[in-house]
Design an enzyme around this catalytic site. Structure first.
Site, PDB file in Angstrom:
ATOM      1  N   LYS A  39       1.804   2.139  -5.082  1.00 27.29           N
ATOM      2  CA  LYS A  39       2.578   1.612  -6.421  1.00 27.29           C
ATOM      3  C   LYS A  39       1.728   1.479  -7.669  1.00 27.29           C
ATOM      4  O   LYS A  39       2.128   1.901  -8.577  1.00 27.29           O
ATOM      5  CB  LYS A  39       2.970  -0.147  -6.196  1.00 27.29           C
TER       6      LYS A  39
ATOM      7  N   ASP B 216       0.702  -1.274  -0.021  1.00 28.68           N
ATOM      8  CA  ASP B 216      -0.026   0.026  -0.042  1.00 28.68           C
ATOM      9  C   ASP B 216       0.650   1.002  -0.101  1.00 28.68           C
ATOM     10  O   ASP B 216       0.458   2.281   0.414  1.00 28.68           O
ATOM     11  CB  ASP B 216      -1.098  -0.003   1.102  1.00 28.68           C
TER      12      ASP B 216
ATOM     13  N   ARG C  22     -10.564  -3.292   5.330  1.00 27.28           N
ATOM     14  CA  ARG C  22     -10.018  -3.137   6.630  1.00 27.28           C
ATOM     15  C   ARG C  22      -9.567  -1.617   6.722  1.00 27.28           C
ATOM     16  O   ARG C  22      -8.657  -1.370   6.039  1.00 27.28           O
ATOM     17  CB  ARG C  22      -8.956  -4.391   6.761  1.00 27.28           C
ATOM     18  N   PRO C  23      -9.706  -1.091   8.156  1.00 24.17           N
ATOM     19  CA  PRO C  23      -8.930   0.065   8.254  1.00 24.17           C
ATOM     20  C   PRO C  23      -7.608  -0.409   8.373  1.00 24.17           C
ATOM     21  O   PRO C  23      -7.034  -1.386   9.014  1.00 24.17           O
ATOM     22  CB  PRO C  23      -9.446   0.459   9.522  1.00 24.17           C
TER      23      PRO C  23
ATOM     24  N   LYS D 118      -0.583   3.989  -8.456  1.00 18.54           N
ATOM     25  CA  LYS D 118      -0.626   5.038  -9.038  1.00 18.54           C
ATOM     26  C   LYS D 118       0.642   5.263  -9.910  1.00 18.54           C
ATOM     27  O   LYS D 118       0.722   5.962 -10.799  1.00 18.54           O
ATOM     28  CB  LYS D 118      -0.596   6.068  -7.968  1.00 18.54           C
TER      29      LYS D 118
ATOM     30  N   ALA E 119      -3.684  -8.454  -3.735  1.00 13.46           N
ATOM     31  CA  ALA E 119      -3.242  -6.946  -3.858  1.00 13.46           C
ATOM     32  C   ALA E 119      -4.276  -6.038  -4.156  1.00 13.46           C
ATOM     33  O   ALA E 119      -5.236  -6.457  -4.787  1.00 13.46           O
ATOM     34  CB  ALA E 119      -2.262  -7.009  -5.116  1.00 13.46           C
ATOM     35  N   GLY E 120      -4.258  -4.988  -4.008  1.00 10.00           N
ATOM     36  CA  GLY E 120      -5.156  -4.058  -4.405  1.00 10.00           C
ATOM     37  C   GLY E 120      -4.478  -2.543  -4.854  1.00 10.00           C
ATOM     38  O   GLY E 120      -4.093  -1.884  -4.087  1.00 10.00           O
ATOM     39  N   HIS E 121      -4.299  -2.302  -6.186  1.00  8.33           N
ATOM     40  CA  HIS E 121      -3.639  -1.352  -6.718  1.00  8.33           C
ATOM     41  C   HIS E 121      -4.600  -0.383  -7.358  1.00  8.33           C
ATOM     42  O   HIS E 121      -5.411  -0.582  -8.181  1.00  8.33           O
ATOM     43  CB  HIS E 121      -2.800  -1.642  -7.645  1.00  8.33           C
TER      44      HIS E 121
ATOM     45  N   GLN F  48       2.267  -5.999  -3.046  1.00  5.08           N
ATOM     46  CA  GLN F  48       2.654  -6.446  -1.531  1.00  5.08           C
ATOM     47  C   GLN F  48       4.157  -5.258  -1.527  1.00  5.08           C
ATOM     48  O   GLN F  48       4.299  -4.703  -2.165  1.00  5.08           O
ATOM     49  CB  GLN F  48       2.693  -7.669  -0.901  1.00  5.08           C
TER      50      GLN F  48
ATOM     51  N   THR G 244      -8.469  -4.103  -1.060  1.00  6.05           N
ATOM     52  CA  THR G 244      -9.162  -5.418  -1.311  1.00  6.05           C
ATOM     53  C   THR G 244     -10.025  -5.765  -0.226  1.00  6.05           C
ATOM     54  O   THR G 244     -10.980  -6.456  -0.526  1.00  6.05           O
ATOM     55  CB  THR G 244      -7.964  -6.232  -1.174  1.00  6.05           C
TER      56      THR G 244
HETATM   57  P1  IMP Z   1      -2.100 -12.860   2.374  1.00  8.41           P
HETATM   58  O1  IMP Z   1      -1.190 -12.301   1.428  1.00  8.41           O
HETATM   59  O2  IMP Z   1      -3.465 -12.707   2.125  1.00  8.41           O
HETATM   60  O3  IMP Z   1      -1.655 -14.149   2.722  1.00  8.41           O
HETATM   61  O4  IMP Z   1      -1.936 -12.237   3.755  1.00  8.41           O
HETATM   62  C1  IMP Z   1      -0.825 -11.957   4.448  1.00  8.41           C
HETATM   63  C2  IMP Z   1      -0.440 -10.678   5.147  1.00  8.41           C
HETATM   64  O5  IMP Z   1      -0.041 -10.009   3.941  1.00  8.41           O
HETATM   65  C3  IMP Z   1      -1.582 -10.157   5.894  1.00  8.41           C
HETATM   66  O6  IMP Z   1      -1.083  -9.262   6.747  1.00  8.41           O
HETATM   67  C4  IMP Z   1      -2.057  -8.947   4.605  1.00  8.41           C
HETATM   68  O7  IMP Z   1      -2.780  -7.995   5.274  1.00  8.41           O
HETATM   69  C5  IMP Z   1      -0.714  -8.672   4.134  1.00  8.41           C
HETATM   70  N1  IMP Z   1      -1.277  -8.178   2.669  1.00  8.41           N
HETATM   71  C6  IMP Z   1      -1.360  -9.092   1.391  1.00  8.41           C
HETATM   72  N2  IMP Z   1      -1.531  -8.506   0.279  1.00  8.41           N
HETATM   73  C7  IMP Z   1      -1.350  -7.351   0.962  1.00  8.41           C
HETATM   74  C8  IMP Z   1      -1.336  -5.969  -0.226  1.00  8.41           C
HETATM   75  O8  IMP Z   1      -1.547  -6.027  -1.378  1.00  8.41           O
HETATM   76  N3  IMP Z   1      -1.111  -4.851   0.588  1.00  8.41           N
HETATM   77  C9  IMP Z   1      -0.983  -4.970   2.284  1.00  8.41           C
HETATM   78  N4  IMP Z   1      -0.876  -5.703   2.793  1.00  8.41           N
HETATM   79  C10 IMP Z   1      -1.080  -7.022   2.267  1.00  8.41           C
HETATM   80 MG    MG Z   2      -2.894  -2.157  -1.838  1.00  6.80          MG
END
Ligand code: IMP
Ligand code: MG
Length: 399
Positions: free
Chosen positions: A11, A8, A282-283, A13, A34-36, A203, A279
């Site tokens: 990336k 977060d 969550r806060p 942008k 991921a959430g871009h 990530q 994604t």
């Molecule tokens: P998972 O990748 O869903 O297994 O989550 C493992 C950890 O990575 C958790 O703490 C998630 O919140 C974090 N995480 C996974 N993908 C992202 C992302 O794109 N951004 C921020 N945190 C992430």
């Molecule tokens: Mg993100």
């Protein structure tokens, strides 16, 4: 392009902004965890699997290191213009995320109880785990007609519900048949013909499976050195890494976070930075910039150039702090690696080396912004190439 914190960093942008200078954008790791986010005018797009170059008309490549959830891919393609599918190529060697993997993810989290990781529940860990067990179909296997018997028996041993696999496989192979191919070859061809490819990480470095804050990490690698391995290309093609860092820190999910802040100050920063998971909604946990962790990330990725994001947020915050060292049992630590394993015990040492409050970005980088850039360059030994001061594409300054 890699994230230097816990994900977060902004990336999406930066990839969208830089994609104009490339022929293709390739995702190489992670999955729909991921959430871009890309904002153009009033419209906001969130990409989970499709590379963030989608809105710049570029070739869209999903490399072998990505765990592909076909349901998410279908949904994302449905929100893009029809021609986007023509530009998409998914490597046949990609792992898949089945609906059972998502149920599996939830069960593993439940089994952990109080030490739950706080995963995104997108089935990413199980998908890579089943791949390591060599039970899962790859994209090319699914398209060719995979025999699910062994995988189904395994899932059933774990009392997971496999009834949805048949229909899922039929739909997924229909979708993937049209887009599956050889991304490694494509990257090699594009670069061989003098073109360029932007490699997009998901990530952040501190969530790397091997080098992050294990076990509170994601299930794949997130650093620049993984780019050629994940894509199946020569390391010589990976180019120079660009690190993306936000001017404060956030973390989603559980795990140590030395510079975390709480109370009204955290509420305020979260609100100003719109720090809610793209994604999961969550806060996000929020905290100050952590130079100790960033130095480690810079070293690990071999980063010499960085993009800094969300500088406008700090212009709205009084008393901004930066962590320059950790205190552990009376001694001061500036090497992140030395503190690893005890990150939840360290006390951050804070400084306030710059002032951005009230800074206005209307006429380029304001004096406070220049102070910030100078400070980061000196502390991290990098050059700041891009400053982002708002989510809109145009709110970007190239230095
Ligand atoms: P998972 O990748 O869903 O297994 O989550 C493992 C950890 O990575 C958790 O703490 C998630 O919140 C974090 N995480 C996974 N993908 C992202 C992302 O794109 N951004 C921020 N945190 C992430
Ligand atoms: Mg993100």
């Amino acid at each position: 392009m890699v994230g230097l914190q816990w994900g977060d960093e902004g990336k999406g942008k930066i990839v969208d902004y830089l994609a104009g200078g490339f022929d293709a954008v390739a995702r190489f790791n992670g999955g729909s965890n991921a959430g871009h986010t890309v904002v153009i005018g009033d419209s906001k797009h969130t990409f989970h699997l499709v590379p963030s170059g989608a809105l710049k008309g570029k070739q869209l490549l999903i490399g072998a290191g990505v765990a592909v959830d076909p349901a998410v891919l279908a949904e994302e393609l449905s929100l893009l213009p029809g021609e986007a599918r023509e530009r998409l190529l998914v490597d046949g060697r990609c792992s898949l995320v089945t609906p059972v993997d998502k149920e599996f993810d939830v069960k593993v989290e439940e089994a952990r109880g109080e030490s739950a990781i706080g995963t995104t529940r997108r089935g990413i860990g199980p998908s890579y785990a089943v791949r390591a067990l060599r039970l899962s179909p790859r994209v090319s296997d699914l398209v060719a007609g995979f025999d699910f018997r062994a995988l189904t028996r395994f899932y059933e041993e774990l009392s997971l519900d496999t009834s949805g696999i048949g229909p899922w496989a039929a739909e997924a192979s229909e979708l993937l048949r049209g887009v599956a191919g050889d991304v490694a070859q494509r990257v090699t061809d594009v670069t061989g013909a003098g073109g360029s490819v932007l490699f997009e990480a998901s990530q952040g470095t501190l969530l790397d499976l091997l080098h992050g804050s294990y076990p509170y990490v994601t299930a794949t690698h997130t650093t620049s050195s993984y780019i050629p391995a994940a894509l199946g290309i020569s390391p010589r093609l990976a180019g120079e890494p660009l690190g993306v860092m936000k001017c404060y820190s956030t973390r989603v999910g559980a795990g140590p976070f030395p510079t975390e802040i709480g109370g009204p100050q955290a509420e305020s920063l979260r609100g100003l930075g719109k720090e809610y998971g793209a994604t999961t909604g969550r806060p996000r946990r929020v905290g100050w910039l952590d130079i100790v962790a960033l130095r480690y990330a810079v070293r690990l990725n071999g980063v010499e150039e960085v993009a800094v994001t969300k500088l406008d947020v700090l212009s709205q915050v009084k008393d901004v702090k930066v962590c320059t060292a950790y205190k552990l049992q009376g001694s001061e630590i500036t090497d992140f690696q030395r503190a690893s394993g005890r990150l939840d015990e360290v006390e951050p040492v804070f400084e306030s080396p710059f002032s951005l409050h009230g800074a206005d970005f209307g006429a380029g980088l304001p004096p406070g912004g220049k102070q910030f850039v100078g400070y980061v360059e000196e502390q991290l030994g990098v050059t700041v190439k891009v400053v982002s001061h708002g989510e809109e594409r145009s709110r970007t300054i190239e230095l």
